[in-house]
Design a protein around this motif. Structure first.
Motif, PDB file in Angstrom:
ATOM      1  N   THR A   1       0.841  -1.192   0.000  1.00 36.89           N
ATOM      2  CA  THR A   1       0.000   0.000   0.000  1.00 36.89           C
ATOM      3  C   THR A   1       0.875   1.240   0.000  1.00 36.89           C
ATOM      4  O   THR A   1       2.092   1.158   0.142  1.00 36.89           O
ATOM      5  CB  THR A   1      -0.962   0.012   1.202  1.00 36.89           C
ATOM      6  N   LEU A   2       0.264   2.395  -0.156  1.00 40.28           N
ATOM      7  CA  LEU A   2       0.998   3.653  -0.190  1.00 40.28           C
ATOM      8  C   LEU A   2       1.627   3.934   1.175  1.00 40.28           C
ATOM      9  O   LEU A   2       1.030   3.623   2.216  1.00 40.28           O
ATOM     10  CB  LEU A   2       0.061   4.802  -0.571  1.00 40.28           C
ATOM     11  N   PRO A   3       2.816   4.523   1.206  1.00 42.18           N
ATOM     12  CA  PRO A   3       3.464   4.817   2.497  1.00 42.18           C
ATOM     13  C   PRO A   3       2.581   5.648   3.425  1.00 42.18           C
ATOM     14  O   PRO A   3       2.511   5.371   4.631  1.00 42.18           O
ATOM     15  CB  PRO A   3       4.724   5.582   2.086  1.00 42.18           C
ATOM     16  N   SER A   4       1.906   6.657   2.897  1.00 45.28           N
ATOM     17  CA  SER A   4       1.066   7.511   3.742  1.00 45.28           C
ATOM     18  C   SER A   4      -0.114   6.735   4.313  1.00 45.28           C
ATOM     19  O   SER A   4      -0.456   6.872   5.498  1.00 45.28           O
ATOM     20  CB  SER A   4       0.571   8.718   2.942  1.00 45.28           C
ATOM     21  N   PHE A   5      -0.749   5.886   3.498  1.00 41.26           N
ATOM     22  CA  PHE A   5      -1.887   5.105   3.975  1.00 41.26           C
ATOM     23  C   PHE A   5      -1.427   4.061   4.995  1.00 41.26           C
ATOM     24  O   PHE A   5      -2.123   3.802   5.986  1.00 41.26           O
ATOM     25  CB  PHE A   5      -2.573   4.427   2.791  1.00 41.26           C
ATOM     26  N   ALA A   6      -0.258   3.479   4.754  1.00 40.41           N
ATOM     27  CA  ALA A   6       0.279   2.510   5.707  1.00 40.41           C
ATOM     28  C   ALA A   6       0.514   3.166   7.065  1.00 40.41           C
ATOM     29  O   ALA A   6       0.134   2.621   8.109  1.00 40.41           O
ATOM     30  CB  ALA A   6       1.584   1.921   5.168  1.00 40.41           C
ATOM     31  N   ALA A   7       1.125   4.344   7.069  1.00 46.50           N
ATOM     32  CA  ALA A   7       1.491   5.005   8.323  1.00 46.50           C
ATOM     33  C   ALA A   7       0.295   5.585   9.053  1.00 46.50           C
ATOM     34  O   ALA A   7       0.207   5.482  10.281  1.00 46.50           O
ATOM     35  CB  ALA A   7       2.521   6.108   8.051  1.00 46.50           C
ATOM     36  N   ARG A   8      -0.661   6.202   8.329  1.00 48.59           N
ATOM     37  CA  ARG A   8      -1.727   6.955   8.982  1.00 48.59           C
ATOM     38  C   ARG A   8      -3.006   6.157   9.184  1.00 48.59           C
ATOM     39  O   ARG A   8      -3.814   6.518  10.043  1.00 48.59           O
ATOM     40  CB  ARG A   8      -2.077   8.211   8.188  1.00 48.59           C
ATOM     41  N   TRP A   9      -3.231   5.094   8.395  1.00 46.95           N
ATOM     42  CA  TRP A   9      -4.492   4.362   8.524  1.00 46.95           C
ATOM     43  C   TRP A   9      -4.288   2.897   8.892  1.00 46.95           C
ATOM     44  O   TRP A   9      -4.893   2.397   9.829  1.00 46.95           O
ATOM     45  CB  TRP A   9      -5.283   4.453   7.211  1.00 46.95           C
ATOM     46  N   LEU A  10      -3.416   2.205   8.154  1.00 40.32           N
ATOM     47  CA  LEU A  10      -3.330   0.754   8.325  1.00 40.32           C
ATOM     48  C   LEU A  10      -2.536   0.349   9.561  1.00 40.32           C
ATOM     49  O   LEU A  10      -2.982  -0.500  10.351  1.00 40.32           O
ATOM     50  CB  LEU A  10      -2.722   0.133   7.065  1.00 40.32           C
ATOM     51  N   LEU A  11      -1.360   0.911   9.745  1.00 34.80           N
ATOM     52  CA  LEU A  11      -0.521   0.515  10.880  1.00 34.80           C
ATOM     53  C   LEU A  11      -1.210   0.686  12.234  1.00 34.80           C
ATOM     54  O   LEU A  11      -1.109  -0.206  13.096  1.00 34.80           O
ATOM     55  CB  LEU A  11       0.805   1.278  10.858  1.00 34.80           C
ATOM     56  N   PRO A  12      -1.895   1.808  12.492  1.00 37.40           N
ATOM     57  CA  PRO A  12      -2.554   1.939  13.795  1.00 37.40           C
ATOM     58  C   PRO A  12      -3.621   0.893  14.074  1.00 37.40           C
ATOM     59  O   PRO A  12      -4.012   0.685  15.222  1.00 37.40           O
ATOM     60  CB  PRO A  12      -3.178   3.351  13.723  1.00 37.40           C
ATOM     61  N   ARG A  13      -4.076   0.203  13.029  1.00 37.05           N
ATOM     62  CA  ARG A  13      -5.144  -0.780  13.183  1.00 37.05           C
ATOM     63  C   ARG A  13      -4.637  -2.226  13.206  1.00 37.05           C
ATOM     64  O   ARG A  13      -5.383  -3.129  13.578  1.00 37.05           O
ATOM     65  CB  ARG A  13      -6.148  -0.629  12.028  1.00 37.05           C
TER      66      ARG A  13
ATOM     67  N   ILE B   1      -3.509  -2.109  -1.742  1.00 38.98           N
ATOM     68  CA  ILE B   1      -4.495  -1.057  -1.485  1.00 38.98           C
ATOM     69  C   ILE B   1      -3.969   0.186  -2.178  1.00 38.98           C
ATOM     70  O   ILE B   1      -2.862   0.648  -1.877  1.00 38.98           O
ATOM     71  CB  ILE B   1      -4.690  -0.808   0.017  1.00 38.98           C
ATOM     72  N   ARG B   2      -4.735   0.713  -3.113  1.00 40.06           N
ATOM     73  CA  ARG B   2      -4.288   1.849  -3.897  1.00 40.06           C
ATOM     74  C   ARG B   2      -5.332   2.963  -3.885  1.00 40.06           C
ATOM     75  O   ARG B   2      -6.521   2.734  -3.626  1.00 40.06           O
ATOM     76  CB  ARG B   2      -4.001   1.427  -5.349  1.00 40.06           C
ATOM     77  N   TYR B   3      -4.857   4.164  -4.188  1.00 37.45           N
ATOM     78  CA  TYR B   3      -5.678   5.372  -4.198  1.00 37.45           C
ATOM     79  C   TYR B   3      -5.885   5.779  -5.652  1.00 37.45           C
ATOM     80  O   TYR B   3      -4.935   6.119  -6.346  1.00 37.45           O
ATOM     81  CB  TYR B   3      -4.942   6.475  -3.434  1.00 37.45           C
TER      82      TYR B   3
ATOM     83  N   SER C   1       2.176  12.315   1.917  1.00 37.71           N
ATOM     84  CA  SER C   1       1.133  12.942   2.724  1.00 37.71           C
ATOM     85  C   SER C   1       1.355  12.754   4.219  1.00 37.71           C
ATOM     86  O   SER C   1       0.912  13.578   5.017  1.00 37.71           O
ATOM     87  CB  SER C   1      -0.238  12.374   2.331  1.00 37.71           C
ATOM     88  N   SER C   2       2.022  11.675   4.602  1.00 34.35           N
ATOM     89  CA  SER C   2       2.309  11.464   6.020  1.00 34.35           C
ATOM     90  C   SER C   2       3.276  12.532   6.535  1.00 34.35           C
ATOM     91  O   SER C   2       3.091  13.078   7.625  1.00 34.35           O
ATOM     92  CB  SER C   2       2.893  10.059   6.234  1.00 34.35           C
ATOM     93  N   MET C   3       4.307  12.848   5.756  1.00 38.05           N
ATOM     94  CA  MET C   3       5.232  13.912   6.143  1.00 38.05           C
ATOM     95  C   MET C   3       4.524  15.259   6.180  1.00 38.05           C
ATOM     96  O   MET C   3       4.809  16.106   7.035  1.00 38.05           O
ATOM     97  CB  MET C   3       6.419  13.957   5.178  1.00 38.05           C
ATOM     98  N   LEU C   4       3.602  15.468   5.257  1.00 35.75           N
ATOM     99  CA  LEU C   4       2.822  16.696   5.230  1.00 35.75           C
ATOM    100  C   LEU C   4       2.084  16.901   6.547  1.00 35.75           C
ATOM    101  O   LEU C   4       2.124  17.989   7.143  1.00 35.75           O
ATOM    102  CB  LEU C   4       1.835  16.636   4.066  1.00 35.75           C
TER     103      LEU C   4
END
Length: 303
Positions: free
Chosen positions: A98-110, A143-145, A222-225
């Protein structure tokens, strides 16, 4: 498919690599005569001469040199695919890209909840934004955007289109230049991802003038943003899916009432022949369950 015998292709590749029937025979644990017989049979099957036989050596013909690349690529693809299947059966792990931002902000916490629910199932998470080649890469599900149109692949909507809205650190609300209305953005640094057009579109939709949408800091992730926004470096356009955890935790605050509707969504994608794979079924059902959990939906605009 019209294909010659696999053993003859293996013999041809080995002999072409060594430019020797004897060395190819040693590698394949057969006699030189057997290699010669396999290659002769391949040449007869093709109706094309692949080698020139010299007194003590062999060399490839021009056609043989061209054919070698195709044979080598095909054998490597077959070998890689076989290894992936054997590793999957042996380890039982599911590889998700998956995208790095989605991995860090959505998937990893779950993922801790997934581990609690399925302790015997291993998941390998790969953060990547390149297009996945399922035939060549050790990836089971991505998982893609995007728009959801992925030819020859099974695609399912996971999360609806994002909303975009300004977010910042709570500390910025207490500064000398408080953010009370959109026009106040003129006194603050705008934070951008690679889609710089987003700020331009949001300002136009909010009917704000006098704010340069092209100035500020730019990040390619987007995660760095969002991290920069949390650290008080400026105001970012947060995507609802990626910012919701930080909004709910109070690390970010949502500014103003204006939201810009996104044009992309998050999709689960995998080869259609894998739809009955038990690991994929378990993980996709868990993803759908998590997509229904609301961590606080967006915090209201600060007073």
């Amino acid at each position: 498919m019209k294909l010659p015998p696999l053993n003859s292709l293996r013999a041809f590749e080995a002999a072409a690599r060594h430019l020797s029937f004897s060395k190819a025979a040693e590698e394949l644990y057969v006699t030189p005569a057997a290699v010669s017989h396999q290659i002769k049979g391949l040449e007869e099957w093709l109706g094309i001469q692949l080698f020139r036989r010299l007194n003590r050596s062999v060399i490839l013909t021009d056609v043989g040199q061209t054919y070698l690349k195709s044979v080598r690529d095909g054998l490597e693809t077959l070998s890689d695919g076989t290894e992936r299947i054997l590793n999957r059966e042996a380890g039982g792990a599911l590889t998700v890209s998956t995208l790095p931002s989605f991995a860090a902000r959505w998937l990893l916490p779950r993922l801790s909840r997934f581990r609690e629910k399925y302790p015997d199932m291993d998941v390998r998470l790969s953060a990547s934004d390149h297009l996945t080649d399922f035939a060549r890469e050790d990836v089971d599900l991505v998982i893609r955007y995007g728009h959801g149109n992925y030819p020859d692949l099974h695609s399912e909507l996971l999360l609806n289109e994002d909303s975009l809205f300004p977010v910042c650190s709570p500390a910025l609300l207490k500064g000398a230049r408080p953010l009370e209305k959109p026009e106040d953005l003129v006194h603050h640094t705008l934070l951008h991802d690679d889609m710089r057009v987003d700020w331009e579109m949001w300002l136009a939709a909010a009917n704000v003038s006098g704010v340069d949408s092209k100035k500020g800091l730019t990040f390619n992730d987007s995660s760095m943003l969002l991290m920069a926004a949390m650290e008080g470096q400026g105001v970012a356009l947060g995507r609802s899916t990626l910012a919701e955890q930080d909004l709910a935790a109070g690390r970010l605050v949502k500014l103003f009432d204006m939201e810009l509707k996104g044009h992309h969504a998050y999709y689960i994608i995998f080869p259609p022949e894998r739809i009955n794979d038990p690991n994929i079924q378990v993980f996709r059902e868990w993803l759908f369950e998590e997509a229904q959990i609301n961590p606080g939906r967006f915090m209201s605009t600060p007073d």
